[in-house]
Design a protein around this motif. Structure first.
Motif, PDB file in Angstrom:
ATOM      1  N   PRO A  62      50.154  41.213  50.854  1.00  0.00           N
ATOM      2  CA  PRO A  62      49.185  41.113  49.447  1.00  0.00           C
ATOM      3  C   PRO A  62      48.031  40.245  49.441  1.00  0.00           C
ATOM      4  O   PRO A  62      47.102  40.733  48.773  1.00  0.00           O
ATOM      5  N   MET A  63      47.987  38.972  49.844  1.00  0.00           N
ATOM      6  CA  MET A  63      47.150  37.823  49.809  1.00  0.00           C
ATOM      7  C   MET A  63      45.907  38.586  50.213  1.00  0.00           C
ATOM      8  O   MET A  63      44.887  38.334  49.333  1.00  0.00           O
ATOM      9  N   PRO A  64      45.699  38.761  52.069  1.00  0.00           N
ATOM     10  CA  PRO A  64      44.523  39.502  51.363  1.00  0.00           C
ATOM     11  C   PRO A  64      43.282  40.795  51.409  1.00  0.00           C
ATOM     12  O   PRO A  64      42.624  40.847  50.319  1.00  0.00           O
ATOM     13  N   ILE A  65      44.900  41.370  50.550  1.00  0.00           N
ATOM     14  CA  ILE A  65      44.006  42.499  49.888  1.00  0.00           C
ATOM     15  C   ILE A  65      44.246  41.873  48.783  1.00  0.00           C
ATOM     16  O   ILE A  65      43.214  42.577  48.162  1.00  0.00           O
ATOM     17  N   GLY A  66      44.428  41.282  48.059  1.00  0.00           N
ATOM     18  CA  GLY A  66      44.261  40.305  46.861  1.00  0.00           C
ATOM     19  C   GLY A  66      42.980  40.324  46.377  1.00  0.00           C
ATOM     20  O   GLY A  66      42.455  40.097  46.328  1.00  0.00           O
ATOM     21  N   SER A 116      47.294  40.339  40.691  1.00  0.00           N
ATOM     22  CA  SER A 116      49.277  39.738  40.637  1.00  0.00           C
ATOM     23  C   SER A 116      49.633  40.061  42.312  1.00  0.00           C
ATOM     24  O   SER A 116      50.862  39.750  42.736  1.00  0.00           O
ATOM     25  N   LEU A 117      48.853  40.561  43.042  1.00  0.00           N
ATOM     26  CA  LEU A 117      48.912  40.577  44.741  1.00  0.00           C
ATOM     27  C   LEU A 117      49.114  38.762  45.118  1.00  0.00           C
ATOM     28  O   LEU A 117      50.063  38.721  46.184  1.00  0.00           O
ATOM     29  N   LEU A 118      48.209  38.122  45.011  1.00  0.00           N
ATOM     30  CA  LEU A 118      48.133  36.530  44.909  1.00  0.00           C
ATOM     31  C   LEU A 118      49.755  35.865  45.041  1.00  0.00           C
ATOM     32  O   LEU A 118      49.745  35.151  45.118  1.00  0.00           O
ATOM     33  N   LEU A 119      50.033  36.417  43.607  1.00  0.00           N
ATOM     34  CA  LEU A 119      50.629  36.014  42.895  1.00  0.00           C
ATOM     35  C   LEU A 119      52.342  36.655  43.264  1.00  0.00           C
ATOM     36  O   LEU A 119      52.710  35.811  43.979  1.00  0.00           O
ATOM     37  N   THR A 120      52.050  37.101  43.787  1.00  0.00           N
ATOM     38  CA  THR A 120      53.116  38.296  44.949  1.00  0.00           C
ATOM     39  C   THR A 120      53.573  37.633  46.057  1.00  0.00           C
ATOM     40  O   THR A 120      54.642  36.249  46.658  1.00  0.00           O
ATOM     41  N   LEU A 160      43.304  38.128  30.633  1.00  0.00           N
ATOM     42  CA  LEU A 160      43.389  39.061  29.811  1.00  0.00           C
ATOM     43  C   LEU A 160      43.709  39.479  28.330  1.00  0.00           C
ATOM     44  O   LEU A 160      43.318  40.208  27.879  1.00  0.00           O
ATOM     45  N   LYS A 161      43.762  38.149  27.954  1.00  0.00           N
ATOM     46  CA  LYS A 161      43.902  37.838  26.112  1.00  0.00           C
ATOM     47  C   LYS A 161      42.787  38.463  26.278  1.00  0.00           C
ATOM     48  O   LYS A 161      42.420  38.293  24.901  1.00  0.00           O
ATOM     49  N   THR A 162      41.844  36.943  26.886  1.00  0.00           N
ATOM     50  CA  THR A 162      40.401  37.484  25.959  1.00  0.00           C
ATOM     51  C   THR A 162      39.034  38.948  26.559  1.00  0.00           C
ATOM     52  O   THR A 162      38.180  39.118  25.951  1.00  0.00           O
ATOM     53  N   ARG A 163      40.016  39.249  27.404  1.00  0.00           N
ATOM     54  CA  ARG A 163      38.800  39.671  28.593  1.00  0.00           C
ATOM     55  C   ARG A 163      39.229  41.670  27.419  1.00  0.00           C
ATOM     56  O   ARG A 163      40.469  41.555  26.982  1.00  0.00           O
ATOM     57  N   ALA A 164      37.824  42.098  26.852  1.00  0.00           N
ATOM     58  CA  ALA A 164      38.276  43.767  27.135  1.00  0.00           C
ATOM     59  C   ALA A 164      38.703  44.904  27.995  1.00  0.00           C
ATOM     60  O   ALA A 164      38.537  43.977  28.969  1.00  0.00           O
ATOM     61  N   ALA A 165      39.798  45.531  27.731  1.00  0.00           N
ATOM     62  CA  ALA A 165      40.279  46.415  28.964  1.00  0.00           C
ATOM     63  C   ALA A 165      39.651  47.333  29.499  1.00  0.00           C
ATOM     64  O   ALA A 165      38.249  47.595  28.944  1.00  0.00           O
ATOM     65  N   GLY A 166      38.864  47.291  30.731  1.00  0.00           N
ATOM     66  CA  GLY A 166      38.744  48.362  31.694  1.00  0.00           C
ATOM     67  C   GLY A 166      38.450  47.789  33.105  1.00  0.00           C
ATOM     68  O   GLY A 166      39.331  47.387  33.345  1.00  0.00           O
ATOM     69  N   ARG A 167      37.811  48.212  33.535  1.00  0.00           N
ATOM     70  CA  ARG A 167      38.190  48.561  35.123  1.00  0.00           C
ATOM     71  C   ARG A 167      37.679  47.360  35.958  1.00  0.00           C
ATOM     72  O   ARG A 167      39.021  46.683  36.711  1.00  0.00           O
ATOM     73  N   ILE A 168      37.481  45.980  35.164  1.00  0.00           N
ATOM     74  CA  ILE A 168      36.981  44.879  36.026  1.00  0.00           C
ATOM     75  C   ILE A 168      38.636  44.231  35.093  1.00  0.00           C
ATOM     76  O   ILE A 168      39.088  43.505  36.478  1.00  0.00           O
ATOM     77  N   THR A 169      38.848  44.160  34.421  1.00  0.00           N
ATOM     78  CA  THR A 169      39.845  43.833  34.211  1.00  0.00           C
ATOM     79  C   THR A 169      41.123  43.816  34.507  1.00  0.00           C
ATOM     80  O   THR A 169      42.260  43.034  34.649  1.00  0.00           O
ATOM     81  N   ASN A 170      40.979  45.511  34.736  1.00  0.00           N
ATOM     82  CA  ASN A 170      42.519  46.298  35.968  1.00  0.00           C
ATOM     83  C   ASN A 170      42.313  45.377  36.989  1.00  0.00           C
ATOM     84  O   ASN A 170      42.617  45.379  38.149  1.00  0.00           O
ATOM     85  N   GLY A 171      41.329  45.123  37.773  1.00  0.00           N
ATOM     86  CA  GLY A 171      40.981  44.760  38.987  1.00  0.00           C
ATOM     87  C   GLY A 171      40.912  42.868  39.151  1.00  0.00           C
ATOM     88  O   GLY A 171      41.987  42.409  39.849  1.00  0.00           O
ATOM     89  N   VAL A 224      46.849  31.554  34.245  1.00  0.00           N
ATOM     90  CA  VAL A 224      45.088  32.199  34.507  1.00  0.00           C
ATOM     91  C   VAL A 224      44.794  33.649  33.717  1.00  0.00           C
ATOM     92  O   VAL A 224      44.134  34.226  33.269  1.00  0.00           O
ATOM     93  N   LEU A 225      45.865  34.294  34.838  1.00  0.00           N
ATOM     94  CA  LEU A 225      45.907  35.938  34.492  1.00  0.00           C
ATOM     95  C   LEU A 225      45.964  36.260  33.261  1.00  0.00           C
ATOM     96  O   LEU A 225      45.410  37.347  33.084  1.00  0.00           O
ATOM     97  N   GLY A 226      47.349  35.887  32.165  1.00  0.00           N
ATOM     98  CA  GLY A 226      47.807  36.011  31.079  1.00  0.00           C
ATOM     99  C   GLY A 226      46.344  35.663  30.094  1.00  0.00           C
ATOM    100  O   GLY A 226      46.097  36.309  29.445  1.00  0.00           O
TER     101      GLY A 226
END
Ligand SMILES: Nc1nc2c(ncn2[C@@H]2O[C@H](COP(=O)(O)OP(=O)(O)OP(=O)(O)O)[C@@H](O)[C@H]2O)c(=O)[nH]1
Length: 254
Positions: free
Chosen positions: A57-61, A26-30, A9-20, A4-6
């Motif tokens: 990482p879960m609550p922070i994610g 990634s935190l949830l995944l960890t 990231l493939k469909t969204r333009a780079a930027g703050r929201i994509t980074n978020g 889902v993350l992949g």
């Protein structure tokens, strides 16, 4: 989750929201991965570290994803509003250039006519800016029309992104673009255009090296067609010094 993350990231333009999304996901995944490992591996009873690494990482994610979702919602609202506005203006299909999605010459003439009437009524300054890609013909021949198209499309997107809400950006013809800057003096337009040319050149040079030239005209003509003819004549000259004349200027950037 990684899939889902992949996709996101493939469909969204780079930027703050994509980074978020990337960070939160990634935190949830960890957390999830460590949780699964936990079933197979035994950590020493005394080691608190793995337990922290698994649960923290879960609550922070979730917090990061929540904040990002909030920003995403606002972004969607702005985009929907812009689409609605565009749709209202663009019921006439010939007003939209299919390649760059900028307005076309008929729409430019319509807007210019309106702005000239307003200028005459209010006495406010009106400035036209013509932007031209130098040697675009050669670029097409050397790199192919697909790269030429990509460049035009990108230039169109950047012009919309970097213009002020009251400005109108049009593709006048081939590699020529026109900006209508209402209530803007020549001095203000020069500042705007210098910044714009810097940003455009920097972005476009990632595709290929380009040289952009901008011609500025203080509109004094009483009708749109005459003003556009004046701008075109100015764009065809290449030796007008920037700021030498109060009614027109030419700026180049590469
Ligand atoms: N890739 C692409 N090329 C286009 C499109 N429309 C027009 N052109 C090409 O744009 C080129 C414009 O050529 P010119 O008007 O001579 O412009 P130029 O080569 O930049 O010349 P100067 O402005 O004097 O430097 C022509 O080769 C057209 O075929 C388009 O939609 N896509």
């Amino acid at each position: 989750m990684a899939f889902v993350l992949g996709l996101l990231l493939k469909t969204r333009a780079a930027g703050r929201i994509t980074n978020g999304i990337y960070l939160g996901g990634s935190l949830l995944l960890t957390s999830m991965t460590l949780d699964v490992w936990d079933e197979f591996l035994r950590y020493p009873e005394s080691s608190q570290l793995m337990s922290w690494l698994e649960s923290l990482p879960m609550p922070i994610g979730f917090v990061v994803l929540g904040l990002t979702a909030h920003q995403w919602y606002h972004e969607t609202q702005i985009m929907q509003r812009q689409m609605r506005l565009r749709e209202t203006h663009l019921r006439e299909h010939r007003w939209l250039d299919p390649l760059t999605l900028l307005y076309t010459k008929p729409y430019l003439e319509y807007v210019l006519k309106r702005e000239i009437s307003l200028q005459r009524a209010t006495g406010q300054s009106l400035t036209l800016v013509g932007i031209n890609i130098k040697n675009f013909d050669l670029l097409n021949q050397q790199l192919g029309c697909a790269v030429g198209d990509q460049l035009l499309r990108q230039l169109g997107e950047l012009l919309v992104l970097l213009s002020r809400p009251d400005d109108t950006a049009c593709r006048e013809h081939a590699d020529r673009f026109v900006l209508v800057l209402p209530h803007t003096t020549m001095e203000q337009a020069e500042i705007i255009v210098r910044t714009l040319l810097n940003a455009l050149t920097e972005a476009l040079n990632k595709v290929t090296e380009v040289r952009l030239e901008a011609s500025l005209l203080r509109v004094t003509e009483p009708n749109a067609a005459a003003a556009l003819r004046q701008l075109n004549a100015l764009m065809q000259q290449s030796s007008v010094a920037p700021g030498k004349q109060s009614d027109y200027a030419q700026l180049a950037h590469h």
